[in-house]
Structure formats: C-alpha cells, structure tokens
Design an enzyme around this catalytic site. Structure first.
Site, PDB file in Angstrom:
ATOM      1  CG  ASP A   1       3.025  -6.201   5.612  1.00 39.41           C
ATOM      2  OD1 ASP A   1       3.144  -6.189   4.387  1.00 39.41           O
ATOM      3  OD2 ASP A   1       3.538  -5.356   6.363  1.00 39.41           O
TER       4      ASP A   1
ATOM      5  CE  LYS B   1      -4.672   1.672   9.480  1.00 36.02           C
ATOM      6  NZ  LYS B   1      -5.863   2.488   9.786  1.00 36.02           N
TER       7      LYS B   1
ATOM      8  N   GLY C   1       3.768 -10.639  -0.738  1.00 37.82           N
ATOM      9  CA  GLY C   1       4.109 -10.384  -2.142  1.00 37.82           C
ATOM     10  C   GLY C   1       5.578 -10.044  -2.302  1.00 37.82           C
ATOM     11  CG  ASP C   2       8.891  -7.907  -5.091  1.00 36.32           C
ATOM     12  OD1 ASP C   2       9.840  -8.696  -4.971  1.00 36.32           O
ATOM     13  OD2 ASP C   2       9.046  -6.692  -5.365  1.00 36.32           O
TER      14      ASP C   2
ATOM     15  CG  MET D   1      -4.684  -4.421  -2.495  1.00 29.58           C
ATOM     16  SD  MET D   1      -3.665  -3.171  -1.666  1.00 29.58           S
ATOM     17  CE  MET D   1      -2.642  -2.595  -3.038  1.00 29.58           C
TER      18      MET D   1
END
Lengths: 253, 253
Positions: free
Chosen positions: B37, B58, B90-91, B168
């Site tokens: 990512d 993205k 992250g996870d 987010m």
C-alpha cells in the site's frame, strides 16, 4: 532521590515468540529486569536470557492488592536498574490495567514508555482467516470483557457493533449468548472461539450464538469469542482441522 | 496449473520500521515480491531489499476496479514466485479489505497465511499513553470508520462503547462530533487526535468533542480520532509537546 531507570510497558502479543514487535524484542534483549504476567509464554522469555525475570500478577481476576504490589515492584526496580520491562500478554493498553501502572510510575517521577503488542483479537482473526471488518457487511468492531469483579454489573449492554470480540469469554459463554439473543442478535449468527491463540495448543471452534448458549465446556487457556456476520466462512476457505490427538494421548486412551 | 507460491497477508503496523512483528520482518526478508500500500513507509520496505516491490492501491477510497487488479496481481505473482507478500498498513484484518483478497486467492487455489500487525489504535494509545480501557471507567472499545463510499450511509449510529476509535476520521471530524453530541455524548468528553502515528512527523492533539466539532483543518497523513473518558489525562502525566519547527521551517519563516 532521582530515579535512574526507565520502565517500558511492552505488549508481548498473544504468545508465539515471533509475534512480538521488533522494538519489543530489542528492548527485551537489553532489559535488566523483566516483570511479566503468567500469560507471557516461556518461549517469549527466551528473548531476554540476560534479564532477571519476575513473575507477577495472577492469570485471571487480579486483585487490587496484587496490582499495588506490582506497581511498587516496578518503582523499586526502576530505582535500581536502568532498563526495566513490564511485559504483558497482548497489548498493554487494552484490558491491561495500564492506567494504574502508568499512574504509579508517573507519581514516582519515573520515565515510562509504552510499546504496543498484537492484541489477541488480531491474532485470532489472522489464525482463523476471518477479517473483523468486511466491506458492505461489517464496518465496526468492539472489544469488550465481562469481568467477574463485583463492581461490574453483568447486566451491562453488549456493544452494538457489527463484529464483537469478547476477551476472557470462556466462562461466561452462556451468559453472553443469552444477552446477545435478548438484544436481538440472530441465533444463527456465526461465532468463532479461539483458545490458546498462536500457541502450539491453539484450538479453533466454529459455532453459532445458539450453540454458544449451550456453553463451551472447560477451557485450558485464554479463550477469545468473536462473532458477527464477518465470521461467515468463504466458499473456498480451508478450514482448520480439529487437532489430532498426540501420541501420548493415544497411548493413554 | 498447480500454483507454486504462497501468499502472506502481512500487517506492517502503523509505520515505524520496528513496529512490525518478528514474523512479518522475517518473511519480508525472504520475499520474492512485495505488493504494498501507499501507507507502507519507505523505512519498512528497507526490510526487503532483495524483493521486487510493487506499489498497489490508493491511499484513500480505493475503487473496486483497483481492488480487482490487486487481487489479479497477487494470483499472477503467486504462480511465478514461491513467496509473495501482500504488505498492508496497520493490521490486515481490520479495515484492510482482507475478505476480498482472501476470496480471490482461495478461488485460485493459492495457499495463504495472515500475519497480524499493530493496528494504529494500539500504537496511538501507546504514543499518547492513553489506555483504551480503564478499570471502572472504560470496559469496551470500538473501532469504526465512516467511509465516503456511496453505499455507506452517514446516518449509521456510532457505536455505544465506552471508548471510540475512528480510523481515517480527519475529514469527517465535524460530522462525527455532531453525531456524537446528537447521540448524547457530553461535549467535554476528552478526544485525542493522532496524525502520522509512530512516524517522525507524528502529531498528537488533545481536544474535546465540542472542539472537534469545529473541525481539524488540513491533515497531511492518516488521522486517528480516539475519544471517551479513558482519554482523560492523569495528574502527573508528561504530555507531549507541540513539535518544534525544524531548522528548514524556521529559515523559511
């Protein structure tokens, strides 16, 4: 007296030695003293052969007196040694009584840093290959626990998130299932129960809320209960097999 | 055609290189291909100098078409190489679209394993020294997100747990605060906002729901919003200072 040492609250993760972070492992390798829970595995303690290792705390239902003694030990060791590690199963900031330990260290003027760990819910999701969130199906997840401590009412509502994860949920499985049904969750909601997550004796069971309501039987280690539509299996998913009895168990049978 | 390779979905954690697990780091060092990512940091990719590194996805609001292309790339690479890593910030099992990736790999008959990562909420709790749960005060925590994708209603209720963590959440701060107030949360509920958690430009802000309702301004990286009584600061807590301007910024001013 000025304190000399620094205390690191470090999350060991669920048990497997290689599920601690690089930061946690490096600090363990430098530690003078490691104060650890019973939930921390023997293989994890192999990462700090040089350190004085002290078992503190009880596995379930830690008493306040015991917590105060842990706090005192951390402060005392920080006055004697430069690098003291408080090593906790899972993540220190989730069901870890970090607030009490941070308060005690801060009141004593001791520098403290927290290093996160893999909380069992994430290791259980990985082991069972069941994501906790799922596009269009599960956008929220709650982690909760039902303590047996007397100040906690067992009539608290269970959170209303799409996915639910109950820590230390083994003994209370029947009560949890009944409360979920009373709160309107469907009896056929899929449930995944993981015992001893990430350890050699890890055991995964796939149930529904209806079958959870019949109880889980005796557990031999920490039990995590995950449920919600995100626990639905996929068409081509390779499901874990029930563990085969070991040779020793076969001989005994 | 029998597939040759195995795919590991690995959680990189919040960004700092040493917040990946030992297992994740060891697999990265052996990987033939790493599909990552935009949230994965450059320093994390230094752990796999030998691998072919491919940026996929993205940063925000990934489209389905893009996801299908990622799925196809994973399958294609697994047919060509023994060890393919899908590295996610992250996870992988929390807001990571793992369900879609697992489905694609399983349908193609490719072996897959998941390695958990430190989800940003845990790193943010550690960085701010605010535990997500607190004895007698906060016994449950929910992680949620409000996607801007059209199928998601912005009128969904926010979970009712003691502690809330919105991933987010930067752009939707005002909407989140208004919904929380409408759902009965107190305006003076403490809020901690972390931008670029665990990275050199990490920035921590301490607010209330009332001040969150005035918005957060422009963010320059991933923003996590944590709130609830567990975010109350302690009497002797060393609060993080606002970052000093760098020499370069001072010269420009």
């Amino acid at each position: 007296m000025a304190s000399r040492g620094k205390v690191y609250l470090i999350g060991a993760g669920p048990g497997a030695q290689d599920l601690i972070t690089l930061r946690g492992a490096r600090l363990l390798a430098q530690a003078d003293v490691v104060l650890h829970d019973a939930l921390v595995t023997a293989e994890m303690l192999e990462l700090c052969p040089q350190a004085e290792k002290i078992l503190v705390g009880k596995r379930y239902g830690q008493l306040s007196a015991a917590q105060q003694f842990i706090n005192k030990q951390m402060v005392d060791y920080a006055h004697k040694f430069p690098l003291v590690v408080r090593l906790k199963g899972g993540d220190p900031m989730l069901f870890g009584r970090a607030d009490e330990e941070l308060r005690a260290l801060e009141e004593a003027g001791i520098e403290v840093e927290v290093v996160p760990g893999i909380t069992t819910a994430l290791a259980a999701a990985a082991a069972s290959k069941q994501p906790l969130t799922k596009r269009g199906v599960a956008r929220s997840v709650a982690f909760f626990t039902s303590s047996t401590a007397p100040e906690h009412s067992t009539h608290d509502a269970i959170p209303d998130t799409d996915t639910l994860v109950q820590y230390m949920g083994g003994r209370e499985a029947i009560a949890t299932a009944e409360r979920l049904l009373a709160q309107g969750r469907r009896p056929d909601t899929p449930v995944v129960v993981i015992e001893n997550c990430s350890r050699p004796d890890q055991h995964i069971r796939r149930l529904t809320i209806a079958s959870l309501a019949r109880g889980l039987g005796a557990a031999h280690g920490p039990v995590l209960v995950m449920l919600g539509e995100a626990m639905t299996t996929r068409p081509h998913q390779n499901l874990e097999q029930a563990p085969l009895p070991s040779a020793a168990e076969q001989l005994r049978a």
